[in-house]
Design a protein around this motif. Structure first.
Motif, mmCIF file in Angstrom:
data_model
loop_
_atom_site.group_PDB
_atom_site.id
_atom_site.type_symbol
_atom_site.label_atom_id
_atom_site.label_comp_id
_atom_site.label_asym_id
_atom_site.label_seq_id
_atom_site.Cartn_x
_atom_site.Cartn_y
_atom_site.Cartn_z
ATOM 1 N N THR A 168 -8.343 -4.297 -6.439
ATOM 2 C CA THR A 168 -7.666 -3.553 -5.747
ATOM 3 C C THR A 168 -9.609 -2.802 -5.282
ATOM 4 O OG1 THR A 168 -8.325 -1.780 -7.508
ATOM 5 C CG2 THR A 168 -6.798 -2.775 -6.752
ATOM 6 N N GLY A 169 -10.003 -2.596 -4.467
ATOM 7 C CA GLY A 169 -10.946 -1.957 -4.102
ATOM 8 C C GLY A 169 -11.613 -2.255 -2.097
ATOM 9 N N PRO A 170 -11.882 -2.276 -1.764
ATOM 10 C CA PRO A 170 -12.657 -1.589 -0.434
ATOM 11 C C PRO A 170 -12.513 -3.381 0.255
ATOM 12 C CG PRO A 170 -14.105 -0.393 -1.057
ATOM 13 C CD PRO A 170 -13.406 -0.953 -2.558
ATOM 14 N N SER A 172 -10.878 -6.529 -0.814
ATOM 15 C CA SER A 172 -9.878 -6.510 -0.610
ATOM 16 C C SER A 172 -8.945 -6.295 -0.337
ATOM 17 C CB SER A 172 -9.186 -6.518 -2.613
ATOM 18 O OG SER A 172 -7.693 -7.182 -2.781
ATOM 19 N N ASP A 173 -8.687 -4.469 0.019
ATOM 20 C CA ASP A 173 -7.904 -3.992 0.786
ATOM 21 C C ASP A 173 -8.174 -4.642 2.179
ATOM 22 O OD1 ASP A 173 -7.008 -2.628 -0.945
ATOM 23 O OD2 ASP A 173 -9.032 -0.726 -1.025
ATOM 24 N N HIS A 174 -9.451 -4.627 2.251
ATOM 25 C CA HIS A 174 -10.032 -5.110 3.877
ATOM 26 C C HIS A 174 -9.234 -6.346 4.128
ATOM 27 C CE1 HIS A 174 -12.760 -6.396 7.911
ATOM 28 N NE2 HIS A 174 -12.712 -7.045 7.359
ATOM 29 N N ARG A 221 -1.246 0.440 0.854
ATOM 30 C CA ARG A 221 -2.514 0.042 0.366
ATOM 31 C C ARG A 221 -3.416 -0.084 1.866
ATOM 32 N NH1 ARG A 221 -3.911 -4.782 -3.281
ATOM 33 N NH2 ARG A 221 -6.127 -4.241 -2.708
ATOM 34 N N GLU A 224 -3.246 3.752 2.371
ATOM 35 C CA GLU A 224 -4.416 4.909 1.559
ATOM 36 C C GLU A 224 -6.355 3.878 1.930
ATOM 37 O OE1 GLU A 224 -3.819 3.957 -2.469
ATOM 38 O OE2 GLU A 224 -1.988 5.561 -2.373
ATOM 39 N N SER A 225 -6.964 2.666 2.415
ATOM 40 C CA SER A 225 -7.887 2.413 2.813
ATOM 41 C C SER A 225 -7.833 2.533 4.134
ATOM 42 C CB SER A 225 -7.870 0.885 2.528
ATOM 43 O OG SER A 225 -6.536 -0.267 3.422
ATOM 44 N N ASN A 226 -7.090 3.670 5.373
ATOM 45 C CA ASN A 226 -7.346 3.780 6.693
ATOM 46 C C ASN A 226 -7.456 2.421 7.354
ATOM 47 O OD1 ASN A 226 -7.351 6.751 5.841
ATOM 48 N ND2 ASN A 226 -9.373 6.627 4.804
ATOM 49 N N ALA A 227 -6.451 1.753 7.288
ATOM 50 C CA ALA A 227 -6.151 0.119 8.313
ATOM 51 C C ALA A 227 -5.774 0.901 9.381
ATOM 52 C CB ALA A 227 -5.352 -0.439 7.852
#
Length: 256
Positions: A168-170, A172-174, A221, A224-227
């Protein structure tokens, strides 16, 4: 953190070193042959029967691409240390489906049926490369391309998706958003986003498992990561079928 100290980079470096140590001295079968007209010369074939000699790039490519070896597993073991290093360095072109084809080469070698002292280092290499693609900001090969190779090499998406849940983390989310954007068109057409080339793989299961994971785990995800909102809607649409899907107000207008 210095790049050299990145844990995923260290793990991958160790996995590559282990491949080199494990498969040092390996050769193609002494009676292996291939077509002079379509594959290469007898002198080139002799190099595959000579241990630990580095192959020039075109010969390496022809060796892993060929589908008609008598003992593909032996050829794969012979070239694996160099092949893996080329993959990680991005010198096996990630465009034009080259990484899908590389995954098929692993599958044809049936590496998962090898003795554990050989299968284990291959498994660790794939997992280490996958982790590095998700967490290293300077990873050379896009994560979604590494994912396809790992899925094709193993015949399943399960362990690679499970690992993604743990990373997890910015960053990996990207990379999740990048992958979802690459895959949504084909998945919304109820198709797997890559071509399955090995007859033992269950293409429909690969597709349904990937779509279910995107709905059950990735959607949260992405939110929460504002995709991008339109991407979130396209993943949401995977949970709809038939007319409900393509009449939804957020249907992107794909044509198949």
């Amino acid at each position: 953190m210095q790049l050299a100290d990145h844990p995923a980079r260290r793990r991958l470096s160790a996995a590559l070193e282990n491949l080199s140590a494990t498969f040092r001295g390996m050769t193609a079968h002494p009676d292996e042959h291939n077509c002079d007209c379509h594959w290469g010369s007898s002198e080139e074939l002799a190099l595959l029967k000579t241990p630990d000699v580095e192959l020039e790039p075109d010969l390496l490519r022809r060796s892993w691409e060929a589908v008609d070896w008598t003992d593909h597993a032996a050829v794969l073991r012979r070239i694996l240390p160099q092949f893996a290093a080329e993959l990680v360095a991005g010198r096996v072109n990630p465009l034009y489906d080259a990484l899908e084809e590389a995954g098929y080469s692993f599958a044809r070698g049936r590496w998962q049926q090898w003795p554990e002292e050989h299968a284990g280092p291959v498994r660790e290499f794939l997992h280490a490369w996958w982790a590095q693609s998700l967490t290293d900001p300077d990873a050379v090969v896009p994560a979604h391309r590494v994912f396809v190779l790992c899925a094709e090499a193993s015949g399943t998406v399960g362990p690679w998706l499970a690992a993604w849940e743990n990373h997890t983390g910015p960053l990996s989310d990207h990379r999740l958003a990048e992958a979802a954007a690459e895959w949504e068109y084909e998945l919304l057409g109820d198709r797997l986003p890559w071509r399955v080339g090995w007859y033992e793989h269950d293409e429909e299961k690969l597709r349904t498992d990937l779509a279910a994971w995107l709905l059950d785990h990735a959607a949260t995800r992405l939110r929460e990561s504002n995709a991008p909102e339109d991407l979130q809607h396209r993943i949401r649409l995977l949970g709809l079928t038939d007319e409900d899907r393509w009449t939804d107000p957020h249907w992107p207008g794909h044509r198949y």
